[in-house]
Design a protein around this motif. Structure first.
Motif, mmCIF file in Angstrom:
data_model
loop_
_atom_site.group_PDB
_atom_site.id
_atom_site.type_symbol
_atom_site.label_atom_id
_atom_site.label_comp_id
_atom_site.label_asym_id
_atom_site.label_seq_id
_atom_site.Cartn_x
_atom_site.Cartn_y
_atom_site.Cartn_z
ATOM 1 N N ASN A 82 15.137 18.013 14.526
ATOM 2 C CA ASN A 82 15.396 18.977 13.456
ATOM 3 C C ASN A 82 14.911 18.454 12.104
ATOM 4 O O ASN A 82 14.377 19.210 11.280
ATOM 5 C CB ASN A 82 16.885 19.303 13.379
ATOM 6 N N ASN A 107 19.325 24.099 18.490
ATOM 7 C CA ASN A 107 20.638 24.600 18.089
ATOM 8 C C ASN A 107 20.507 25.518 16.874
ATOM 9 O O ASN A 107 19.401 25.865 16.445
ATOM 10 C CB ASN A 107 21.609 23.447 17.814
ATOM 11 N N LYS A 108 21.643 25.874 16.331
ATOM 12 C CA LYS A 108 21.675 26.791 15.182
ATOM 13 C C LYS A 108 20.821 26.271 14.031
ATOM 14 O O LYS A 108 20.062 27.022 13.407
ATOM 15 C CB LYS A 108 23.124 26.981 14.734
ATOM 16 N N ALA A 140 17.569 28.038 12.353
ATOM 17 C CA ALA A 140 17.722 28.412 10.944
ATOM 18 C C ALA A 140 16.627 27.802 10.082
ATOM 19 O O ALA A 140 16.292 28.330 9.013
ATOM 20 C CB ALA A 140 19.094 27.977 10.431
ATOM 21 N N CYS A 180 13.747 34.280 19.649
ATOM 22 C CA CYS A 180 14.932 35.141 19.709
ATOM 23 C C CYS A 180 15.388 35.331 21.154
ATOM 24 O O CYS A 180 16.591 35.345 21.434
ATOM 25 C CB CYS A 180 14.634 36.495 19.064
ATOM 26 N N ILE A 201 17.240 32.300 22.021
ATOM 27 C CA ILE A 201 18.572 32.302 21.411
ATOM 28 C C ILE A 201 19.560 33.050 22.302
ATOM 29 O O ILE A 201 20.654 32.557 22.604
ATOM 30 C CB ILE A 201 18.521 32.944 20.010
ATOM 31 N N CYS A 246 22.912 30.644 22.206
ATOM 32 C CA CYS A 246 23.033 29.839 20.990
ATOM 33 C C CYS A 246 23.620 30.698 19.872
ATOM 34 O O CYS A 246 23.131 31.806 19.603
ATOM 35 C CB CYS A 246 21.655 29.312 20.575
ATOM 36 N N LEU A 247 24.669 30.208 19.248
ATOM 37 C CA LEU A 247 25.307 30.956 18.168
ATOM 38 C C LEU A 247 24.540 30.732 16.867
ATOM 39 O O LEU A 247 24.492 29.620 16.348
ATOM 40 C CB LEU A 247 26.753 30.505 17.995
ATOM 41 N N VAL A 248 23.925 31.773 16.365
ATOM 42 C CA VAL A 248 23.203 31.694 15.092
ATOM 43 C C VAL A 248 23.805 32.704 14.134
ATOM 44 O O VAL A 248 24.574 33.582 14.532
ATOM 45 C CB VAL A 248 21.691 31.981 15.283
ATOM 46 N N GLY A 249 23.450 32.588 12.867
ATOM 47 C CA GLY A 249 23.954 33.535 11.882
ATOM 48 C C GLY A 249 23.328 34.908 12.054
ATOM 49 O O GLY A 249 22.137 35.023 12.364
ATOM 50 N N CYS A 268 28.210 36.868 22.075
ATOM 51 C CA CYS A 268 28.464 37.064 20.643
ATOM 52 C C CYS A 268 27.788 38.352 20.191
ATOM 53 O O CYS A 268 26.562 38.473 20.260
ATOM 54 C CB CYS A 268 27.930 35.872 19.838
ATOM 55 N N TYR A 280 26.298 40.882 17.656
ATOM 56 C CA TYR A 280 25.737 40.886 16.302
ATOM 57 C C TYR A 280 25.535 42.333 15.847
ATOM 58 O O TYR A 280 24.928 43.134 16.568
ATOM 59 C CB TYR A 280 24.385 40.169 16.285
#
Length: 335
Positions: free
Chosen positions: A224, A254-255, A259, A278, A281, A286-289, A322, A324
């Motif tokens: 990262n 990861n997030k 990001a 995407c 994801i 994977c939990l992203v915003g 999750c 969205y």
């Protein structure tokens, strides 16, 4: 009702942690206050554990009250309970109070701060962004005959390198070697990030190779950091290359990974790669915003890739891990 001294201490502490995470602070208070009924409350170790639990729950006022009541229970206050109180305020993000208590309490209690005390106040200074004060603690430690350890150096390296104080970080890196304190993966991660922030990605890649030669296994943080460095240098090819390196490792993006790279890819118009990311994801859960996915949707629509944008919106609504709430731009909603 359990007591802290029982073998079930781990379960007990986990219960308090879960209650605090759920913001059931009254229940935490009731459980910990009940412990005062036991005879062990006159032992410093027992009271210190309660102060620590209050601190980890973010209940610094109760931790302070417990500390203040110790003399009434004929319980001595040494550097052990001092450190517990400092940590309680640190966990509660009352960094200025940590600084004040560190200055005032040792004299009031006639105790000498130890390594743990110094590491706690250094962490507080770093969290406040007072790096000069944090580094100055090393001088005071030397004067008091307290030797810094790996935790001391890692706390300072994390703060200095991450905040662009690269030269100060390098001085500290050299000082760590002089004192024969061997760096660990956290130390290497901090310096690698520092090189990336400083836009020294060439050196960062060399450092990454040096880590492997020394038997230090690079983790996802390293990948990262390198991606971040190349994004900062506006280098699309290398950023994508190092994202690809993650797939060759045992790690998954990861997030933080997504990001960093997805907004950069959107900026560069590489929407084909963005769509693939995407999919990854959603497939990897994977939990992203939500704002990151909304950015992708908006960019796809602006590039006249409406069907692809709708697919991501639908996936956001229907995936099972999750949900969205994503929206197409206003003019597309009516279609």
């Amino acid at each position: 009702m359990w007591t802290v001294s029982e073998k079930k201490t781990g379960i007990y502490e986990d219960t308090v942690r879960r209650l605090a995470a759920a913001k059931r602070f009254r229940w935490v208070r009731d459980i910990l206050e009940h412990q005062k009924n036991y005879s062990d409350i006159s032992k410093e170790g027992f009271s210190t554990r309660l102060i620590t639990l209050y601190g980890k729950s973010g209940m610094h006022r109760h931790a302070q009250k417990m500390f203040d009541e110790m003399p009434q229970r004929n319980c001595n206050r040494t550097v052990l309970s001092l450190n517990a109180l400092l940590a309680a305020y640190l966990h509660s993000r009352k960094y200025d109070v940590v600084e004040r208590l560190f200055k005032d309490l040792p004299g009031e209690l006639s105790v000498k701060p130890d390594l743990v005390s110094y590491n706690t106040v250094i962490k507080a200074f770093c969290e406040m962004g007072s790096f000069d004060s944090a580094v100055s603690m090393l001088v005071e430690m030397e004067e008091k005959g307290v030797s810094p350890d790996l935790i001391t150096f890692n706390t300072l390296l994390d703060g200095l390198y991450a905040k662009g104080r690269f030269e100060d970080g390098e001085k500290l890196w050299a000082q760590m070697k002089e004192k024969n304190v061997a760096p660990d993966i956290r130390s290497y991660n901090a310096r690698l990030l520092g090189l990336a922030v400083e836009k020294k990605t060439g050196e960062a890649v060399e450092f990454h190779e040096e880590m492997k030669k020394k038997g230090v296994k690079p983790g996802l943080f390293c990948f990262n950091a390198l991606i971040k460095g190349f994004v900062n240098e506006d280098n699309l090819v290398e950023a994508k290359k190092w994202f690809g390196e993650i797939a060759k490792s045992e790690y998954d993006p990861n997030k933080a990974t997504f990001a960093t790279i997805i907004p950069f890819l959107c900026e560069k118009g590489d929407m084909k790669t963005v769509i693939e990311m995407c999919k990854e994801i959603f497939n990897s859960r994977c939990l992203v915003g939500a704002s990151l996915l909304q950015l992708v949707v908006d960019k796809l629509v602006s590039e006249s890739m409406v069907s692809e944008a709708k697919e991501i919106v639908e996936k956001g609504k229907t995936n099972r891990y999750c949900r969205y709430k994503l929206n197409l731009p206003t003019d597309e909603k009516s279609e």
